[in-house]
Enzyme design. Sequence first.
Site, PDB file in Angstrom:
ATOM      1  N   TYR A  74      44.145 -21.955  22.706  1.00  0.00           N
ATOM      2  CA  TYR A  74      43.015 -21.385  21.992  1.00  0.00           C
ATOM      3  C   TYR A  74      43.075 -21.767  20.521  1.00  0.00           C
ATOM      4  CZ  TYR A  74      48.329 -20.629  20.617  1.00  0.00           C
ATOM      5  OH  TYR A  74      49.411 -20.455  19.679  1.00  0.00           O
ATOM      6  N   GLU A  75      42.288 -21.348  19.060  1.00  0.00           N
ATOM      7  CA  GLU A  75      41.538 -21.567  18.664  1.00  0.00           C
ATOM      8  C   GLU A  75      40.618 -22.543  18.728  1.00  0.00           C
ATOM      9  OE1 GLU A  75      42.189 -19.902  16.149  1.00  0.00           O
ATOM     10  OE2 GLU A  75      43.409 -18.777  16.540  1.00  0.00           O
ATOM     11  N   GLY A  76      39.734 -22.594  19.733  1.00  0.00           N
ATOM     12  CA  GLY A  76      39.124 -24.344  19.667  1.00  0.00           C
ATOM     13  C   GLY A  76      39.631 -25.018  20.918  1.00  0.00           C
TER      14      GLY A  76
END
Length: 584
Positions: A436-438
Amino acid sequence: MWSYQAPLRDMQFVLEHWLDAPRAWRRSPAFEGLDLPLALQVLEEAGRFSQGVLAPLNGSGDRQGCRWTADRVSTPDGFADAYRAYVDGGWPALACAEALGGQGLPQLLDAALQEMLYASNHAWAMYTGIVHGAYLCLKTHGAPWLQERYLPDIVSGQALPTMCLTEPQAGSDVGLLRCRAAPQNDGSYHLHGNKLFISGGEHDLTGNILHLVLARLPGAPSGSRGISLFLVPKQLDTGQVNGVRCDGIEHKMGIKGSATCSLVFEGAQGWLIGEANRGLAAMFVMMNSARLHVGLQGLGHAEAAWQNAREYAAERRQMRAPLRPEGIAAQAADPISYHPAMRRVLLELRTTSEGLRAIGYWVAHLLDQAEHDPDPQARQPAEQLAQLLTPIIKAFFTEQGFRQASNALQVFGGYGYVTEFAIEQTLRDSRIAMIYEGSNEIQANDLLLRKVLGDEGRAFGLLLAQLRDEAGQGGEWVECAGFAVALGKLCGSLAAVVDDVRELSQEDSEYPYRVAGDFLQLCGVTLLALAWARAARVSRALPEDDPLRASKLQSAGFFFNYLPSRVAQHLAAIEGGRAALAFV
């Protein structure tokens, strides 16, 4: 069978010696009331909260998980009480501006706080982890009336924010999102659409939840250039419940105490943050803060894994070791920490967690300098370095968090695979941070394509200068000279790789994408080399009889002895990446 103790002694070493942070604080009017004793007192209290309140809920929260009904989401027992204690302690306001009700302390101290929260209870910390990013986003891009109305709720902890990007068809490619916003006569907007994988999208910790939502306005350009950002509260000031509901939570591999929600927006009232069709620019303020915090999750997992593996290895006795510490008599069976294979694993755990701490805190310190350094000429380089290092922090730290949790599980043997010893939870919890978060692959592309090649080497040149400066200083001390030479060679290899990639990309535009992952890993190893070269040098400031001084020199020696194999692996992979990949 799982425990956590805040590593306050090593945190002090990083703040006082590795960063020399108190000197920077004395130079900055923003931190004129802060000194090292006060900073250490803050960290001691944060450690007490993490150890005494959060850590005991880690295992039970994992076993119980969250519960969803049509009208509410319940967090595990004890989570809401822990959040009230967190708010009562003033922790949400730690690094927020005093003018907005915050404590005005450095992001450096907030980074240390975040490490402790994630190490002690990752799932619980998911509810609070996005707070500072949302605060920065609204403070930077929100209309004055939005700031006046909602920033006090965020700073005080009365409301928790979320970040609503992902949709079923739009994950990494945010430009595919379909959520739409219709303007209203009163200046607000009505939002319609679906979001999923929203951490803390619904819970029972606060009465209000502030959703920061990406959506499209009528007639907006296609793709990412046509996205706007909106603040959508769960509760409206009229007392009505807004038109946003949770229609389910995910059942996950890890962080089970974190409510990962699917949200439906059905004419939900919201307000524009920043300019129309420029929502990503506003959201990236939040995402960059979130990526640093996700990197600190990796540090937290590595530290927790190291602590628990160390304790177990000292107690578990199996076979006689070939060698044992001086003065220790032979036994029928020795602690497994005496055996070479386990010693190597334990040393890797220690050097990784302590090295990551130095680099992670450095980036937080750079952010403080970028905002508060009294010399305007020093702010821009600090900001450039922080931006360059952020994707490395996110991707390399989270990869190490998972890797070191796996290494620690191996120390436990078969017991590590059963729930009673809890290291398996650390392994499960750590895995999501790589996604997550890229995702880490996207971070690697961002680093090499945008931050290095796309920047024409300006920020990368600042990093090389830092590496060369440390290599030069370390050479002044006999016991550190070898570390400085190794760092200097690694710096040269890194610079040569960038030159080669830049040249080859002119003929093969896909080449940088093929080698971006190994390039990021090479940068991460180089940063660890910086961490340990400097740690060895500045440890000379410690008294000769301080065990930490000997520990730092020992760890640096281990790191640089075992470093070449890791560097050679990534350099070989970058060279091998010249061959095109087949389609499968």
